[in-house]
Design a protein around this motif. Structure first.
Motif, PDB file in Angstrom:
ATOM      1  N   GLN C 106      66.070  10.417  59.610  1.00  0.00           N
ATOM      2  CA  GLN C 106      65.488  10.443  61.098  1.00  0.00           C
ATOM      3  C   GLN C 106      66.162  10.916  62.297  1.00  0.00           C
ATOM      4  OE1 GLN C 106      66.602   6.129  62.859  1.00  0.00           O
ATOM      5  NE2 GLN C 106      64.986   4.652  61.828  1.00  0.00           N
ATOM      6  N   MET C 107      67.616  11.108  62.853  1.00  0.00           N
ATOM      7  CA  MET C 107      68.341  12.383  63.040  1.00  0.00           C
ATOM      8  C   MET C 107      67.262  13.643  62.514  1.00  0.00           C
ATOM      9  SD  MET C 107      70.606  10.616  64.901  1.00  0.00           S
ATOM     10  CE  MET C 107      71.407  12.924  65.508  1.00  0.00           C
ATOM     11  N   ALA C 108      67.222  14.289  60.790  1.00  0.00           N
ATOM     12  CA  ALA C 108      66.373  15.289  61.245  1.00  0.00           C
ATOM     13  C   ALA C 108      64.976  15.446  62.527  1.00  0.00           C
ATOM     14  CB  ALA C 108      66.094  15.869  59.673  1.00  0.00           C
ATOM     15  N   GLN C 109      65.004  14.154  61.466  1.00  0.00           N
ATOM     16  CA  GLN C 109      62.473  14.479  62.946  1.00  0.00           C
ATOM     17  C   GLN C 109      63.346  13.929  64.108  1.00  0.00           C
ATOM     18  OE1 GLN C 109      61.242  15.031  60.598  1.00  0.00           O
ATOM     19  NE2 GLN C 109      60.193  13.532  59.207  1.00  0.00           N
ATOM     20  N   MET C 110      63.651  13.624  64.569  1.00  0.00           N
ATOM     21  CA  MET C 110      64.265  13.708  66.138  1.00  0.00           C
ATOM     22  C   MET C 110      64.756  14.256  66.722  1.00  0.00           C
ATOM     23  SD  MET C 110      64.521  11.624  69.243  1.00  0.00           S
ATOM     24  CE  MET C 110      64.531  10.187  69.333  1.00  0.00           C
ATOM     25  N   ASN C 111      66.094  15.081  65.872  1.00  0.00           N
ATOM     26  CA  ASN C 111      66.294  16.894  66.186  1.00  0.00           C
ATOM     27  C   ASN C 111      65.377  17.803  66.357  1.00  0.00           C
ATOM     28  OD1 ASN C 111      69.328  16.127  67.252  1.00  0.00           O
ATOM     29  ND2 ASN C 111      69.482  16.413  65.022  1.00  0.00           N
ATOM     30  N   ARG C 112      64.222  17.621  64.703  1.00  0.00           N
ATOM     31  CA  ARG C 112      63.214  18.807  65.594  1.00  0.00           C
ATOM     32  C   ARG C 112      62.103  18.096  66.654  1.00  0.00           C
ATOM     33  NH1 ARG C 112      60.183  17.973  59.523  1.00  0.00           N
ATOM     34  NH2 ARG C 112      61.734  19.357  59.003  1.00  0.00           N
ATOM     35  N   GLU C 113      62.144  17.370  67.546  1.00  0.00           N
ATOM     36  CA  GLU C 113      61.628  17.057  68.248  1.00  0.00           C
ATOM     37  C   GLU C 113      61.565  17.848  69.133  1.00  0.00           C
ATOM     38  OE1 GLU C 113      58.461  15.331  69.289  1.00  0.00           O
ATOM     39  OE2 GLU C 113      57.929  14.935  67.053  1.00  0.00           O
ATOM     40  N   LEU C 114      63.001  17.819  69.465  1.00  0.00           N
ATOM     41  CA  LEU C 114      64.336  18.096  70.649  1.00  0.00           C
ATOM     42  C   LEU C 114      64.165  19.590  70.962  1.00  0.00           C
ATOM     43  CD1 LEU C 114      66.450  14.897  71.164  1.00  0.00           C
ATOM     44  CD2 LEU C 114      65.111  15.291  72.392  1.00  0.00           C
ATOM     45  N   TYR C 115      64.377  20.639  69.274  1.00  0.00           N
ATOM     46  CA  TYR C 115      63.808  21.723  69.023  1.00  0.00           C
ATOM     47  C   TYR C 115      63.436  22.008  68.516  1.00  0.00           C
ATOM     48  CZ  TYR C 115      66.712  25.907  68.512  1.00  0.00           C
ATOM     49  OH  TYR C 115      67.961  26.990  69.027  1.00  0.00           O
ATOM     50  N   PRO C 116      62.233  22.337  68.056  1.00  0.00           N
ATOM     51  CA  PRO C 116      61.668  22.468  67.008  1.00  0.00           C
ATOM     52  C   PRO C 116      61.497  23.468  65.700  1.00  0.00           C
ATOM     53  CG  PRO C 116      60.173  22.479  68.805  1.00  0.00           C
ATOM     54  CD  PRO C 116      61.211  21.909  68.836  1.00  0.00           C
ATOM     55  N   GLN C 117      62.863  24.424  67.038  1.00  0.00           N
ATOM     56  CA  GLN C 117      63.019  25.738  65.821  1.00  0.00           C
ATOM     57  C   GLN C 117      63.919  25.522  64.658  1.00  0.00           C
ATOM     58  OE1 GLN C 117      61.676  26.370  68.748  1.00  0.00           O
ATOM     59  NE2 GLN C 117      60.241  26.633  68.571  1.00  0.00           N
ATOM     60  N   LEU C 118      64.544  24.150  64.651  1.00  0.00           N
ATOM     61  CA  LEU C 118      66.241  24.431  64.503  1.00  0.00           C
ATOM     62  C   LEU C 118      65.697  22.704  62.979  1.00  0.00           C
ATOM     63  CD1 LEU C 118      69.051  23.717  65.020  1.00  0.00           C
ATOM     64  CD2 LEU C 118      69.038  21.334  65.982  1.00  0.00           C
ATOM     65  N   GLU C 119      65.953  23.792  62.024  1.00  0.00           N
ATOM     66  CA  GLU C 119      66.225  23.032  60.451  1.00  0.00           C
ATOM     67  C   GLU C 119      67.215  22.659  60.141  1.00  0.00           C
ATOM     68  OE1 GLU C 119      63.771  22.643  57.596  1.00  0.00           O
ATOM     69  OE2 GLU C 119      63.515  23.788  58.822  1.00  0.00           O
ATOM     70  N   THR C 120      66.789  20.968  59.835  1.00  0.00           N
ATOM     71  CA  THR C 120      68.467  20.263  59.512  1.00  0.00           C
ATOM     72  C   THR C 120      68.300  20.410  57.341  1.00  0.00           C
ATOM     73  OG1 THR C 120      68.294  18.839  61.178  1.00  0.00           O
ATOM     74  CG2 THR C 120      68.943  18.217  59.408  1.00  0.00           C
ATOM     75  N   VAL C 121      69.089  21.286  57.559  1.00  0.00           N
ATOM     76  CA  VAL C 121      69.471  21.319  55.551  1.00  0.00           C
ATOM     77  C   VAL C 121      70.630  20.538  54.855  1.00  0.00           C
ATOM     78  CG1 VAL C 121      68.218  23.451  55.503  1.00  0.00           C
ATOM     79  CG2 VAL C 121      70.628  22.980  55.504  1.00  0.00           C
ATOM     80  N   PHE C 122      70.280  20.025  54.053  1.00  0.00           N
ATOM     81  CA  PHE C 122      71.242  18.799  53.152  1.00  0.00           C
ATOM     82  C   PHE C 122      71.782  19.372  51.950  1.00  0.00           C
ATOM     83  CE2 PHE C 122      67.928  15.760  55.414  1.00  0.00           C
ATOM     84  CZ  PHE C 122      68.977  15.301  56.247  1.00  0.00           C
TER      85      PHE C 122
END
Lengths: 164, 164, 164, 164, 164, 164
Positions: C106-122
């Motif tokens: 959820q956080m990763a998708q929300m952050n992608r909406e707010l800043y599309p160039q930001l990639e969350t990696v696990f």
């Protein structure tokens, strides 16, 4: 007031129909005027079905013979095409477990892509049926176990015929 | 500053490559200088692949022909051996669902045991691809459904050839 | 070849930093040239933090004092704004459990909406740290249990000071 | 044909209503003739609501002012008593995630014990809303983030008033 | 044959004890000679308990007054220290849901680190209790709902006293 | 005191037995006086076993030859019938993952229906074995990988014989 009739389809393999399936189909009448139990002829999940499509349809028809708003049909192509052909905009599914949930969610989203007017709705099983699955019934029956509390008498007879 | 190049491998069956796979591979370039899409020749998850390894590699090469930092290779043994052979220390995986997560976690831990320097990193799919899987694409296509919003045109052509 | 430097942020409460956190931060250097450990000053998940932001930053700086590519910062607003401010396009997260996974997704998708160039990696934790959480460490320490195998000596001292 | 009208309730905190909530409420009309959005006055999940019940009801009424079959009410006791009071036999819930699923399943079984004729049905969110939650919206808004793609303009105004 | 007696502890908040808890405690006698129900005095999960430790112990003692091998105690420190103090090497837990499972797994691994001889064993609830939780019971009772099928008569009386 | 002996069965395919299986079987002696490792002859989960039942029993017997309270048997029918035949009222299972959990829960409930006195108890694996599964061991070994840290030497020899 003159509202359109609502038809729901309840798709599955039903190899064989369990008391859990019966419960979901009947409760589907709480949200639709007619429930069409849709037996998948080309079962992709169940590799080698125990019963033929004809046998599965026959068992379902016996089980629901007193439920006039529950119909039984088989289908051979895309679920969304079958839904269109019977005028259904609702797909009914029972949700037992988390692993069910994820597969069902994928299917629901895929079907929404293919037919945006089709709504998939999920019902939860009665707790006493929450652990039931057709595959467990087949397995226990094949090993000689008593499945009389999991399926209707007519299905029990067929299982006994099959497993001797 | 003179840093070593980072190579990531993105392993899978790709039977066939979907738009979701394409998305993950391209986003892998955010964390590696080069992404090697690694087609598993001896697919253990997919019992009978729809496309041969050669066909899957060919589709991938067409799909990524304009992405100079995305390479396509097939491999036939252990993933960790393939990683070593291309000098990769990163394995890229897309995570859609909880059931994915558990299998992936097992694989990641196993691969870490076999090759401690190999790091598995997970990316999350774009929401519009979250429900997509190659197996659903194969199934829908086999039943005559329209999968044009799930795969690239070149893959769509191959699916049509295959399913007539 | 002249590639741009990659900066990853590793956000969290770190109340306090555990050996599991240390492991993830250091392994982050496999995919970024610099990891910024980002201490959330306005912790919304942890109601009453045990340590102040300053204390948490101080413990982290001691723990990573020999890791020149791991920096420690606190931030007070949106994660995406902090990421922009340090020029990071990667967010690093450790994934232990399925329940982690869903919140993180959820956080990763929300952050992608707010800043599309930001990639969350696990990244996945080393098995020996898979059960570790800062809240369990706080709880065990508060009840007088020995947490010396879960945190660095410098953190252990602080916990002992705090819990007497 | 003269069928009884079907009323569904869609209970929640709606603190505030998101586009995901709006989507579920409207799609509820596929299975009920009337959807009553039921705002829980005594929110037990959300400790300190951002908006009062009156504010939440007001936002919902503005959002659904053009949907004549969607009504908005608040309730203060048991959900099953509220359902009885509006003649509803269906409870509508959106299912985003596995962790949602388990809590929802518990609630559905508990409500079935308390009112056996009450059926809980689950709808899946549109993928673009799958990561949305009211708590994330509150958090991002409080930190100054742009939530205009997650809520209706009327809700956006209220959030800006609240967070300055 | 002269085997050592096996003691199991069954820890929890029991705020209040439900029929599900009773079921697990009694079934614990299938694997231990004695079950000590261990009421956590410093409840960290339940922020403001409805009943005091003394009240919870009293209700448990009444509920198990005819079960001579079920004892009731409260404890205030680490679970592993309490286990040592009563000579128990088994910790008994009920597993209802996936989210339970993950938290329980973390606790079990942590306790194994602190006391390697302590074994945590999980039992599954009877299906009719699978949806039951003390927090749902408190919530429904507080709102005036009938919880007589979820708790013993003695607990029901206390809940009615408390909620008027 | 004269208590009846407790026998637990630990059923599975054991194709082949891993160090994780060994760990669970031995820890079963914390709650039973005797553990019977029960090799399923008619494996329904594993389609084509790598080793015959006789080979699997033989490997298990070698692995547990110094554990006098661990016995090895094969069985060919219902688990509940086998349990009755050896006088066992406990079924032992290891729980690694959420997906395990759901299948195991279904089996436990089904077996409880078939034999209400049979209690299924779950143990958690040691973290270092949490990612281990017999199917991963088979796969890695088949591809030439080193599995010496996952199985006993006697099993390693058999895998090498098999995979050349």
């Amino acid at each position: 007031m003159n509202r359109p009739e609502r038809t729901a389809i309840y798709p599955g393999s039903f190899d064989p129909v369990t008391l859990g399936h019966e419960d979901i189909a009947r409760r589907g009448l709480h949200l639709a005027d007619r429930v069409v139990v849709a037996v998948a002829a080309r079962a992709t999940q169940v590799k080698r079905p125990l019963f033929s499509v004809e046998e599965r349809v026959d068992m379902l028809e016996r089980v629901f013979r007193d439920d006039e708003d529950v119909l039984v049909r088989s289908f051979d192509g895309l679920l969304v095409d079958f839904a269109r052909s019977v005028g259904a905009r609702l797909v009914l599914r029972g949700l037992r477990a988390v692993t069910d949930f994820e597969y069902e969610l994928q299917m629901a989203q895929m079907n929404r892509e293919l037919y945006p007017q089709l709504e998939t709705v999920f019902l939860t099983p009665h707790p006493e049926y929450a652990f039931l699955s057709a595959s467990l019934v087949r397995e226990v029956s094949a090993l000689g176990g008593d499945v009389s509390t999991f399926v209707s008498p007519t299905v029990l007879d067929r299982l006994r015929d099959r497993h001797g």
